[in-house]
Design an enzyme around this catalytic site. Structure first.
Site, short mmCIF file in Angstrom:
data_model
loop_
_atom_site.label_atom_id
_atom_site.label_comp_id
_atom_site.label_asym_id
_atom_site.label_seq_id
_atom_site.Cartn_x
_atom_site.Cartn_y
_atom_site.Cartn_z
N SER A 101 0.86 -1.19 0.00
CA SER A 101 0.00 0.00 0.00
C SER A 101 0.89 1.23 0.00
O SER A 101 1.66 1.47 0.95
CB SER A 101 -0.89 0.02 1.25
OG SER A 101 -1.35 1.34 1.45
N HIS A 151 -0.86 -1.39 -4.43
CA HIS A 151 -2.16 -1.10 -3.81
C HIS A 151 -2.28 0.41 -3.59
O HIS A 151 -1.45 1.04 -2.93
CB HIS A 151 -2.25 -1.84 -2.48
CG HIS A 151 -3.57 -1.74 -1.79
ND1 HIS A 151 -4.64 -2.57 -2.09
CD2 HIS A 151 -4.01 -0.93 -0.81
CE1 HIS A 151 -5.67 -2.26 -1.32
NE2 HIS A 151 -5.32 -1.26 -0.53
N ASP A 173 -4.66 3.34 -2.18
CA ASP A 173 -5.78 3.64 -1.29
C ASP A 173 -6.33 5.02 -1.58
O ASP A 173 -5.64 6.03 -1.38
CB ASP A 173 -5.31 3.58 0.17
CG ASP A 173 -5.06 2.16 0.63
OD1 ASP A 173 -5.98 1.34 0.53
OD2 ASP A 173 -3.94 1.88 1.10
N MET A 200 -9.06 7.78 -0.64
CA MET A 200 -9.93 8.15 0.50
C MET A 200 -10.43 9.58 0.31
O MET A 200 -9.68 10.45 -0.15
CB MET A 200 -9.15 8.07 1.80
CG MET A 200 -8.47 6.72 2.03
SD MET A 200 -7.66 6.66 3.63
CE MET A 200 -6.89 5.03 3.55
N HIS A 218 -8.07 0.60 -4.37
CA HIS A 218 -9.04 0.40 -3.29
C HIS A 218 -9.76 1.73 -3.05
O HIS A 218 -9.18 2.66 -2.47
CB HIS A 218 -8.26 -0.08 -2.05
CG HIS A 218 -9.09 -0.26 -0.82
ND1 HIS A 218 -8.52 -0.49 0.42
CD2 HIS A 218 -10.43 -0.25 -0.62
CE1 HIS A 218 -9.48 -0.61 1.32
NE2 HIS A 218 -10.65 -0.46 0.72
N MET A 249 -12.20 4.13 -1.30
CA MET A 249 -12.93 4.40 -0.05
C MET A 249 -13.56 5.77 -0.19
O MET A 249 -13.17 6.74 0.48
CB MET A 249 -11.95 4.33 1.14
CG MET A 249 -11.50 2.91 1.44
SD MET A 249 -10.01 2.81 2.44
CE MET A 249 -8.77 2.86 1.16
N MET A 267 -11.09 -6.59 4.99
CA MET A 267 -10.39 -5.56 5.77
C MET A 267 -10.12 -6.13 7.16
O MET A 267 -11.05 -6.52 7.87
CB MET A 267 -11.25 -4.30 5.93
CG MET A 267 -11.38 -3.43 4.70
SD MET A 267 -9.84 -2.92 3.93
CE MET A 267 -9.09 -1.89 5.18
N ASP A 311 -6.23 -6.89 4.00
CA ASP A 311 -5.67 -5.53 4.04
C ASP A 311 -5.82 -4.95 5.45
O ASP A 311 -6.93 -4.80 5.94
CB ASP A 311 -6.44 -4.67 3.02
CG ASP A 311 -5.93 -3.24 2.90
OD1 ASP A 311 -4.90 -2.92 3.51
OD2 ASP A 311 -6.57 -2.46 2.18
O1 LIG Z 1 -6.99 0.41 3.06
C1 LIG Z 1 -6.20 0.60 3.96
C2 LIG Z 1 -6.57 1.42 5.14
O2 LIG Z 1 -7.83 1.91 4.97
C3 LIG Z 1 -4.90 -0.09 3.89
O3 LIG Z 1 -4.54 -0.41 2.56
C4 LIG Z 1 -3.75 0.44 4.70
O4 LIG Z 1 -3.08 1.45 4.03
C5 LIG Z 1 -2.80 -0.67 5.04
O5 LIG Z 1 -1.78 -0.15 5.81
P1 LIG Z 1 -0.97 -1.06 6.87
O6 LIG Z 1 -1.96 -1.54 7.89
O7 LIG Z 1 -0.38 -2.19 6.07
O8 LIG Z 1 0.04 -0.11 7.40
FE LIG Z 2 -6.36 -0.56 1.23
#
Ligand SMILES: O=C(CO)[C@@H](O)[C@H](O)COP(=O)(O)O
Ligand SMILES: [Fe+2]
Length: 220
Positions: free
Chosen positions: A10, A35, A37, A39, A68, A70, A139, A177
């Protein structure tokens, strides 16, 4: 059964001032996917990046962009993320009124479709989606931030979904994740996951540590 394990770092834990270099560094370090993310500060309490950044990163690697989302409402942004170079787009059922339609929409754009279950969302909701998705994401933290602790009871959900996937006979990735590190990765793999997202555990130690981190996450 031994299945090959894919690592999808990520980039939320990367250095945002040097994102292109960071993507090239994890590619060279042997990651399988990237990955991303996304948001919006509304669906989750954090704001990250949009389709322009995905597009800007696209020339830096040929690895799969595992995006991903969100964001809510999500449907109106699917075209932009597909056009930006996403290979897989994963959506939360809570992010729009009709998850089945959203999944069909993603596939109609020529992109693989994933559905993601929050820690409080039961596996049962997949009963009428499993035939239409390419990836299921569990998740193991509540979405919004990197660096949180792995929620152990999600292992039971991974086990249940692994059985559902095997029964379906379809080729569906089971991704996990949140809070994946050298201790929790083997647990997720044993429970049946085949794609591990890891932000903190990949980027810890800086670029010289990435290859070693990825190898250890894979169980090597
Ligand atoms: O989607 C998400 C959080 O919402 C993840 O993808 C986190 O970014 C993962 O981070 P780590 O827990 O591996 O630091
Ligand atoms: Fe994620």
């Amino acid at each position: 059964m031994t299945r090959s394990i894919l690592i999808s770092p990520s980039i939320l834990s990367a250095d945002f001032a040097r994102l292109g270099e960071e993507v090239r560094a994890i590619d060279e370090a042997g990651c399988d996917w990237v990955h991303i993310d996304v948001m919006d500060g509304h669906f989750v309490p954090n704001i990250t990046i949009g389709p322009n950044v995905v597009k800007a990163l696209r020339p830096h690697t040929t690895k799969v962009f595992d995006v991903h989302l969100m964001i809510s409402p999500v449907d109106q942004y699917l075209e932009a993320f597909a056009a930006a170079g996403s290979d897989i787009i994963t959506v939360h059922p809570e992010a729009g009124p009709h998850i089945h339609r959203t999944v069909q929409h993603i596939r109609s754009l020529g992109v693989k479709a994933g559905v993601v279950l929050n820690p409080g969302t039961p596996a049962k909701m997949l009963d009428y989606l499993i035939d239409d998705v390419d990836l299921i994401l569990v998740m193991s933290v509540n979405p919004g931030f990197g660096g949180q602790s792995f929620i152990e009871n999600q292992l039971r959900k991974i086990e249940a979904i692994r059985k559902m996937i095997d029964k379906s006979g379809r080729d569906i990735h089971l991704q996990v994740d949140g809070g994946i590190d050298f201790t929790t990765a083997p647990k997720a793999i044993d429970a049946g996951a085949d794609v591990l997202v890891a932000g903190t555990a990949t980027f810890r130690g800086g670029p010289s540590a990435y290859a070693d981190n990825i190898r250890k996450l894979r169980g090597g």
